[in-house]
Scaffold this active site. Structure first.
Site, PDB file in Angstrom:
ATOM      1  N   GLU A  70      -2.446  53.857  18.169  1.00  0.00           N
ATOM      2  CA  GLU A  70      -3.892  53.654  18.277  1.00  0.00           C
ATOM      3  C   GLU A  70      -4.652  54.941  17.991  1.00  0.00           C
ATOM      4  OE1 GLU A  70      -5.527  52.275  22.043  1.00  0.00           O
ATOM      5  OE2 GLU A  70      -7.463  51.939  21.077  1.00  0.00           O
ATOM      6  N   ASP A  85       0.417  51.769  21.720  1.00  0.00           N
ATOM      7  CA  ASP A  85      -0.867  52.004  22.378  1.00  0.00           C
ATOM      8  C   ASP A  85      -0.560  52.868  23.597  1.00  0.00           C
ATOM      9  OD1 ASP A  85      -3.323  52.078  23.551  1.00  0.00           O
ATOM     10  OD2 ASP A  85      -3.748  49.935  23.317  1.00  0.00           O
ATOM     11  N   ILE A  87      -2.404  54.231  25.919  1.00  0.00           N
ATOM     12  CA  ILE A  87      -3.046  53.699  27.137  1.00  0.00           C
ATOM     13  C   ILE A  87      -3.857  52.478  26.713  1.00  0.00           C
ATOM     14  CG2 ILE A  87      -4.582  54.089  29.098  1.00  0.00           C
ATOM     15  CD1 ILE A  87      -4.199  57.084  28.817  1.00  0.00           C
ATOM     16  N   ASP A  88      -3.366  51.304  27.049  1.00  0.00           N
ATOM     17  CA  ASP A  88      -4.168  50.100  26.817  1.00  0.00           C
ATOM     18  C   ASP A  88      -4.915  49.817  28.123  1.00  0.00           C
ATOM     19  OD1 ASP A  88      -5.018  47.801  25.248  1.00  0.00           O
ATOM     20  OD2 ASP A  88      -4.013  46.669  26.820  1.00  0.00           O
ATOM     21  N   THR A  90      -8.016  51.889  28.618  1.00  0.00           N
ATOM     22  CA  THR A  90      -8.464  53.270  28.874  1.00  0.00           C
ATOM     23  C   THR A  90      -9.630  53.326  29.868  1.00  0.00           C
ATOM     24  OG1 THR A  90      -7.719  53.866  26.657  1.00  0.00           O
ATOM     25  CG2 THR A  90      -9.191  55.412  27.731  1.00  0.00           C
ATOM     26  N   ASP A 212      -2.641  46.572  20.629  1.00  0.00           N
ATOM     27  CA  ASP A 212      -2.974  45.990  21.939  1.00  0.00           C
ATOM     28  C   ASP A 212      -2.047  44.816  22.279  1.00  0.00           C
ATOM     29  OD1 ASP A 212      -5.336  47.588  22.409  1.00  0.00           O
ATOM     30  OD2 ASP A 212      -6.447  46.288  21.046  1.00  0.00           O
TER      31      ASP A 212
HETATM   32  C1  IPD Z   1      -8.833  47.372  25.195  1.00  0.00           C
HETATM   33  C2  IPD Z   1      -8.247  46.574  26.335  1.00  0.00           C
HETATM   34  C3  IPD Z   1      -9.246  45.536  26.813  1.00  0.00           C
HETATM   35  C4  IPD Z   1      -9.668  44.613  25.721  1.00  0.00           C
HETATM   36  C5  IPD Z   1     -10.200  45.394  24.535  1.00  0.00           C
HETATM   37  C6  IPD Z   1      -9.181  46.430  24.072  1.00  0.00           C
HETATM   38  P1  IPD Z   1      -8.103  49.941  24.857  1.00  0.00           P
HETATM   39  O1  IPD Z   1      -7.899  48.318  24.713  1.00  0.00           O
HETATM   40  O2  IPD Z   1      -7.056  45.941  25.936  1.00  0.00           O
HETATM   41  O3  IPD Z   1      -8.700  44.716  27.824  1.00  0.00           O
HETATM   42  O4  IPD Z   1     -10.661  43.761  26.210  1.00  0.00           O
HETATM   43  O5  IPD Z   1     -10.425  44.464  23.502  1.00  0.00           O
HETATM   44  O6  IPD Z   1      -9.743  47.187  23.014  1.00  0.00           O
HETATM   45  O7  IPD Z   1      -9.359  50.257  24.100  1.00  0.00           O
HETATM   46  O8  IPD Z   1      -8.252  50.228  26.304  1.00  0.00           O
HETATM   47  O9  IPD Z   1      -6.867  50.499  24.251  1.00  0.00           O
END
Ligand code: IPD
Length: 264
Positions: A70, A85, A87-88, A90, A212
């Site tokens: 990412e 990813d 940190i999913d 963040t 993700d």
């Molecule tokens: C996000 C998370 C979030 C989702 C967003 C994503 P990130 O990823 O997974 O739950 O609703 O669409 O972008 O930005 O924290 O890696």
């Protein structure tokens, strides 16, 4: 040829190490060092540090593999590609909420064969190998089956751009009267694992990127769920929809009536 289970083992080892580093180094309030698609789409120094750690470990053990991360984008070429990813979730990481995860998947010739989602604050490492089932530690996971739409607990999420989330709010308001309830935990990877573990019955969201959903998607499908997009299309940034087969169709058909793949 390396077996899927070996990729899963390696991915789990690396995801655990990254998780330990993140827990050890996370300050009380991690500082946002960059914003991406909107002012609320944030990156911390630890997103980058975790991805660097993961990339370094992959290079040590599998120097010829490609990596898509990412934060760092695409590097290398080859039949084996790691989808990372660091940190999913963040925003949860910044606020100290427990749903954030290190997500690592491995693709061979374009097919995901291994997936690991380490939901670090919860101490839960979800894993799956293609054909080998989905696991939470030693427990084999099975998604909920036989749940009608009216009884379904549905997880979802929102994008970072105003126009997209305006539509997402409208669609959600129309979904809500038809289901048991909705949840917004804040990590797509963890949401997909929640489907796998039967903690929610379904998940849908417009917007998640490959990193993700790559690992969590395999965990969910290996637990018996169906993963896809709208109108027979594969899962992708247009729509991620995941539930046991019968519920998948019901939720799909409900969503289809609300034109959920548009942005304002
Ligand atoms: C996000 C998370 C979030 C989702 C967003 C994503 P990130 O990823 O997974 O739950 O609703 O669409 O972008 O930005 O924290 O890696």
């Amino acid at each position: 040829m390396t077996a899927p289970a070996e990729f899963t083992r390696l991915a789990a080892e690396i995801a655990r190490e990254a998780g330990e580093m993140l827990l050890a180094k996370r300050p009380a309030r991690p500082e946002v060092v960059q914003t991406k698609s909107s002012p609320t789409d944030v990156v911390t120094a630890l997103d980058r540090a975790a991805e660097e750690l993961i990339r370094a470990r992959v290079r040590e053990v599998r120097p010829d593999d490609a990596i898509l991360g990412e934060e760092g984008g695409a590097t290398g070429e080859g039949a084996v590609r790691w989808i990372v990813d660091p940190i999913d979730g963040t925003v949860n990481f910044v606020y100290g909420l427990p749903d954030w995860a290190v997500s690592i998947a491995v693709e061979v010739d374009g097919e995901i064969v291994a997936g690991v989602v380490n939901v670090v604050p919860r101490g839960e490492v979800f894993s799956a190998s293609l054909g080998g089932g989905a696991w939470l530690g030693g427990e084999r996971l099975r998604c909920n089956t036989g749940v009608p739409l009216s009884g379904a607990l549905v997880a979802t999420g929102f994008g970072y751009q105003v126009g997209r989330r305006t539509v997402q709010g409208e669609v959600l308001a129309k979904v809500l009267p038809h289901v048991r309830d909705v949840r917004r935990a804040g990590s797509a990877a963890a949401d997909l694992c929640a489907v796998a573990a039967g903690r929610v019955d379904a998940y849908y969201e417009r917007g998640p990127q490959y990193w993700d959903y790559a690992a969590g998607g395999l965990v969910a499908t290996e637990a018996g769920a169906r993963l896809g997009g709208m109108r027979g299309r594969p899962v992708g940034p247009d729509m991620t929809l995941c539930a046991a087969p019968g519920l998948f169709e019901e939720l799909h058909d409900l969503l289809a009536g609300f034109d959920p793949e548009r942005d304002e």
